[in-house]
Design a protein around this motif. Structure first.
Motif, PDB file in Angstrom:
ATOM      1  N   GLU A   1       0.827  -1.216  -0.098  1.00 53.34           N
ATOM      2  CA  GLU A   1       0.014  -0.087   0.012  1.00 53.34           C
ATOM      3  C   GLU A   1       0.779   1.300  -0.012  1.00 53.34           C
ATOM      4  OE1 GLU A   1      -3.302   0.464   2.521  1.00 53.34           O
ATOM      5  OE2 GLU A   1      -4.094  -1.447   1.946  1.00 53.34           O
ATOM      6  N   ALA A   2       1.947   1.146   0.769  1.00 52.84           N
ATOM      7  CA  ALA A   2       2.860   2.295   0.737  1.00 52.84           C
ATOM      8  C   ALA A   2       3.318   2.648  -0.554  1.00 52.84           C
ATOM      9  CB  ALA A   2       3.790   2.049   1.729  1.00 52.84           C
ATOM     10  N   LYS A   3       3.494   1.652  -1.497  1.00 55.39           N
ATOM     11  CA  LYS A   3       4.146   1.965  -2.738  1.00 55.39           C
ATOM     12  C   LYS A   3       3.335   2.668  -3.564  1.00 55.39           C
ATOM     13  CE  LYS A   3       7.786  -1.978  -2.606  1.00 55.39           C
ATOM     14  NZ  LYS A   3       7.978  -3.512  -3.220  1.00 55.39           N
ATOM     15  N   LEU A   4       1.751   2.034  -3.417  1.00 60.45           N
ATOM     16  CA  LEU A   4       0.722   2.518  -4.355  1.00 60.45           C
ATOM     17  C   LEU A   4       0.582   4.275  -3.876  1.00 60.45           C
ATOM     18  CD1 LEU A   4      -1.436  -0.566  -4.360  1.00 60.45           C
ATOM     19  CD2 LEU A   4      -0.046   0.381  -6.555  1.00 60.45           C
ATOM     20  N   ILE A   5       0.633   4.177  -2.667  1.00 59.99           N
ATOM     21  CA  ILE A   5       0.310   5.608  -2.328  1.00 59.99           C
ATOM     22  C   ILE A   5       1.463   6.701  -2.690  1.00 59.99           C
ATOM     23  CG2 ILE A   5       0.222   6.998  -0.115  1.00 59.99           C
ATOM     24  CD1 ILE A   5      -1.414   5.141   1.212  1.00 59.99           C
ATOM     25  N   VAL A   6       2.528   6.425  -2.263  1.00 61.32           N
ATOM     26  CA  VAL A   6       3.625   7.299  -2.861  1.00 61.32           C
ATOM     27  C   VAL A   6       3.828   7.494  -4.515  1.00 61.32           C
ATOM     28  CG1 VAL A   6       6.067   7.404  -3.144  1.00 61.32           C
ATOM     29  CG2 VAL A   6       5.211   6.600  -0.939  1.00 61.32           C
ATOM     30  N   ALA A   7       3.466   6.284  -5.276  1.00 67.38           N
ATOM     31  CA  ALA A   7       3.639   6.144  -6.698  1.00 67.38           C
ATOM     32  C   ALA A   7       2.290   7.011  -7.056  1.00 67.38           C
ATOM     33  CB  ALA A   7       3.198   4.706  -7.338  1.00 67.38           C
ATOM     34  N   HIS A   8       1.035   7.090  -6.611  1.00 66.01           N
ATOM     35  CA  HIS A   8       0.107   7.886  -6.891  1.00 66.01           C
ATOM     36  C   HIS A   8       0.205   9.352  -6.600  1.00 66.01           C
ATOM     37  CE1 HIS A   8      -4.196   9.151  -7.164  1.00 66.01           C
ATOM     38  NE2 HIS A   8      -4.158   9.632  -5.984  1.00 66.01           N
ATOM     39  N   GLY A   9       0.728   9.516  -5.709  1.00 60.74           N
ATOM     40  CA  GLY A   9       1.038  10.921  -5.239  1.00 60.74           C
ATOM     41  C   GLY A   9       1.898  11.663  -6.106  1.00 60.74           C
ATOM     42  N   ALA A  10       3.159  10.860  -6.606  1.00 55.98           N
ATOM     43  CA  ALA A  10       3.945  11.164  -7.644  1.00 55.98           C
ATOM     44  C   ALA A  10       3.524  11.378  -9.196  1.00 55.98           C
ATOM     45  CB  ALA A  10       5.279  10.454  -7.583  1.00 55.98           C
ATOM     46  N   GLY A  11       2.605  10.670  -9.236  1.00 56.03           N
ATOM     47  CA  GLY A  11       2.127  10.446 -10.649  1.00 56.03           C
ATOM     48  C   GLY A  11       2.910   9.582 -11.480  1.00 56.03           C
ATOM     49  N   ARG A  12       3.505   8.552 -10.702  1.00 54.44           N
ATOM     50  CA  ARG A  12       4.313   7.549 -11.346  1.00 54.44           C
ATOM     51  C   ARG A  12       4.089   6.197 -11.084  1.00 54.44           C
ATOM     52  NH1 ARG A  12       8.832  10.089 -14.064  1.00 54.44           N
ATOM     53  NH2 ARG A  12       9.085  12.129 -13.252  1.00 54.44           N
ATOM     54  N   SER A  13       4.515   5.243 -11.836  1.00 55.16           N
ATOM     55  CA  SER A  13       4.370   3.794 -11.529  1.00 55.16           C
ATOM     56  C   SER A  13       5.164   3.411 -10.323  1.00 55.16           C
ATOM     57  CB  SER A  13       4.553   2.909 -12.941  1.00 55.16           C
ATOM     58  OG  SER A  13       6.153   3.048 -13.265  1.00 55.16           O
ATOM     59  N   ARG A  14       4.789   2.246 -10.046  1.00 54.32           N
ATOM     60  CA  ARG A  14       5.710   1.698  -8.691  1.00 54.32           C
ATOM     61  C   ARG A  14       6.836   1.450  -9.171  1.00 54.32           C
ATOM     62  NH1 ARG A  14       1.975  -3.577  -7.023  1.00 54.32           N
ATOM     63  NH2 ARG A  14       1.482  -3.142  -9.154  1.00 54.32           N
ATOM     64  N   GLU A  15       7.248   0.900 -10.503  1.00 52.93           N
ATOM     65  CA  GLU A  15       8.531   0.702 -10.931  1.00 52.93           C
ATOM     66  C   GLU A  15       9.232   2.015 -11.193  1.00 52.93           C
ATOM     67  OE1 GLU A  15       5.967  -2.360 -11.843  1.00 52.93           O
ATOM     68  OE2 GLU A  15       5.735  -0.351 -12.437  1.00 52.93           O
ATOM     69  N   GLU A  16       8.612   3.098 -11.471  1.00 51.70           N
ATOM     70  CA  GLU A  16       9.306   4.290 -11.779  1.00 51.70           C
ATOM     71  C   GLU A  16       9.958   4.974 -10.333  1.00 51.70           C
ATOM     72  OE1 GLU A  16       7.546   6.443 -15.667  1.00 51.70           O
ATOM     73  OE2 GLU A  16       6.045   6.355 -13.916  1.00 51.70           O
ATOM     74  N   ILE A  17       8.687   4.805  -9.404  1.00 52.38           N
ATOM     75  CA  ILE A  17       9.317   5.066  -7.866  1.00 52.38           C
ATOM     76  C   ILE A  17      10.257   4.329  -7.457  1.00 52.38           C
ATOM     77  CG2 ILE A  17       8.301   5.203  -5.668  1.00 52.38           C
ATOM     78  CD1 ILE A  17       7.550   7.609  -7.160  1.00 52.38           C
ATOM     79  N   LEU A  18      10.445   3.052  -7.765  1.00 49.95           N
ATOM     80  CA  LEU A  18      11.789   2.577  -7.045  1.00 49.95           C
ATOM     81  C   LEU A  18      12.957   2.931  -7.764  1.00 49.95           C
ATOM     82  CD1 LEU A  18      12.669  -0.207  -5.593  1.00 49.95           C
ATOM     83  CD2 LEU A  18      12.213  -1.456  -7.842  1.00 49.95           C
ATOM     84  N   ALA A  19      12.906   3.093  -9.211  1.00 47.51           N
ATOM     85  CA  ALA A  19      14.136   3.734  -9.760  1.00 47.51           C
ATOM     86  C   ALA A  19      14.456   5.223  -9.205  1.00 47.51           C
ATOM     87  CB  ALA A  19      13.820   3.755 -11.171  1.00 47.51           C
ATOM     88  N   MET A  20      13.674   5.766  -8.589  1.00 53.11           N
ATOM     89  CA  MET A  20      13.587   7.135  -8.168  1.00 53.11           C
ATOM     90  C   MET A  20      13.977   7.040  -6.623  1.00 53.11           C
ATOM     91  SD  MET A  20      10.236   8.999 -10.363  1.00 53.11           S
ATOM     92  CE  MET A  20      10.556  10.365  -9.327  1.00 53.11           C
ATOM     93  N   SER A  21      14.124   6.099  -6.163  1.00 57.60           N
ATOM     94  CA  SER A  21      14.259   5.824  -4.612  1.00 57.60           C
ATOM     95  C   SER A  21      15.386   6.901  -3.879  1.00 57.60           C
ATOM     96  CB  SER A  21      14.397   4.525  -4.221  1.00 57.60           C
ATOM     97  OG  SER A  21      15.593   3.911  -4.660  1.00 57.60           O
ATOM     98  N   LYS A  22      16.256   7.029  -4.545  1.00 55.42           N
ATOM     99  CA  LYS A  22      17.428   8.043  -3.950  1.00 55.42           C
ATOM    100  C   LYS A  22      17.308   9.453  -4.359  1.00 55.42           C
ATOM    101  CE  LYS A  22      20.593   4.231  -3.895  1.00 55.42           C
ATOM    102  NZ  LYS A  22      22.084   3.433  -4.163  1.00 55.42           N
ATOM    103  N   ILE A  23      16.321   9.764  -5.328  1.00 53.66           N
ATOM    104  CA  ILE A  23      16.284  10.799  -5.733  1.00 53.66           C
ATOM    105  C   ILE A  23      15.184  11.714  -4.656  1.00 53.66           C
ATOM    106  CG2 ILE A  23      15.118  12.615  -7.406  1.00 53.66           C
ATOM    107  CD1 ILE A  23      15.474  10.568  -9.332  1.00 53.66           C
TER     108      ILE A  23
END
Length: 285
Positions: free
Chosen positions: A26-48
């Motif tokens: 759920e945390a992955k989905l909430i963060v991805a939704h907030g950022a307007g990104r996919s879960r995979e994109e958020i994972l790649a952006m983790s250190k940004i």
């Protein structure tokens, strides 16, 4: 300043502390939704570092709603069904894995029939079943029917989002009354109708009872009112050899089988969901 991974870890911790199962997912989905990104994109952006305050506010608002008990699907405004993104709000039920069984069995029935099949999805809600059928049965034509204009508004949004609106029509119809005129004949009628017995609604989980539309849940004193109406009133819209497919509740399969049999349906089959519960019935007129 937080990285996206920092935000994810904080959201996950809050969800876990609230006793929400699947807090990591759920945390992955909430963060991805907030950022307007996919879960995979958020994972790649983790250190940004997350520098956009608008994104951070959206994540915090979503987290607050979830912690207050609002179902995740409504928080996100979208849920996956049969591999398709389906828009949802509080005017429609959240698509569930059990209902994918209904869509799947209807798709199997239709793929055995001739080209240009017609399907009627009664009590369509978000339109998820009919849209999944349209996406998986070449040449099919779908009519989504619901008594709620608010639900039909969601149906139409999903039709547009799926790029299948040329193959799908949405109409207002009360299944407890005779069908509107000039609907034509159908190869298959599918329905995931309201089937919770009225008295049982008060025992449902808070997330269902307080957020999902009661009109889409309440199936009358025994939970069978809609099965009876559809099997008796709407069967006349089926072509000779046409099929009716229902989703039903726990322990209702025998009663629904009897209703179908009493209304002239034969070759009745029952299918179990992933938990071994008799969940879907199909029959032929």
């Amino acid at each position: 300043m937080e990285t996206y991974n920092d935000i994810y870890l904080r959201v996950r911790k809050s969800l876990k502390a609230a006793g929400i199962e699947g807090s990591e997912f759920e945390a992955k989905l909430i963060v991805a939704h907030g950022a307007g990104r996919s879960r995979e994109e958020i994972l790649a952006m983790s250190k940004i570092y997350a520098t956009d305050d608008t994104i951070k506010r959206k994540i915090e608002e979503s987290l607050k709603k979830r912690l207050e008990g609002e179902p995740l699907a409504y928080v996100l405004g979208e849920w996956e069904f049969y591999g398709l993104p389906i828009m949802v709000n509080k005017n429609v039920l959240i698509p569930r894995a059990d209902t994918e069984l209904l869509a799947g069995e209807a798709i199997k029935l239709l793929n055995r029939k001739l080209w240009q099949t017609r399907v009627l999805d009664l009590c369509a809600g978000s339109g998820c079943v009919g849209i999944a059928i349209a996406a998986n049965v070449q040449g099919s034509r779908i009519v989504l029917a619901d008594i709620s204009e608010d639900a039909l508004s969601v149906c139409r949004q999903n039709m547009l989002q799926s790029n299948l609106s040329k193959h799908i029509t949405a109409i207002e119809a009360d299944v407890m009354k005779p069908p509107p005129s000039l609907l034509g004949a159908f190869d298959v009628i599918v329905s995931n109708p309201p089937y919770i017995p009225t008295e049982d609604i008060k025992t449902l989980d808070k997330s269902v009872r307080e957020y999902e539309p009661l009109s889409a849940l309440d199936g009358g004193s025994e939970g069978l009112d809609y099965f009876k109406a559809i099997a008796s009133i709407w069967k006349k819209l089926l072509k000779p050899g046409g099929n009716l497919a229902f989703e039903c509740g726990i322990g209702q399969a025998d009663a629904v089988r009897y209703i179908m049999k009493q209304n002239g349906f034969g070759d009745i089959k029952v299918f179990k969901d992933t938990q071994g519960i008799e969940r879907v019935l199909t029959g032929k007129i």
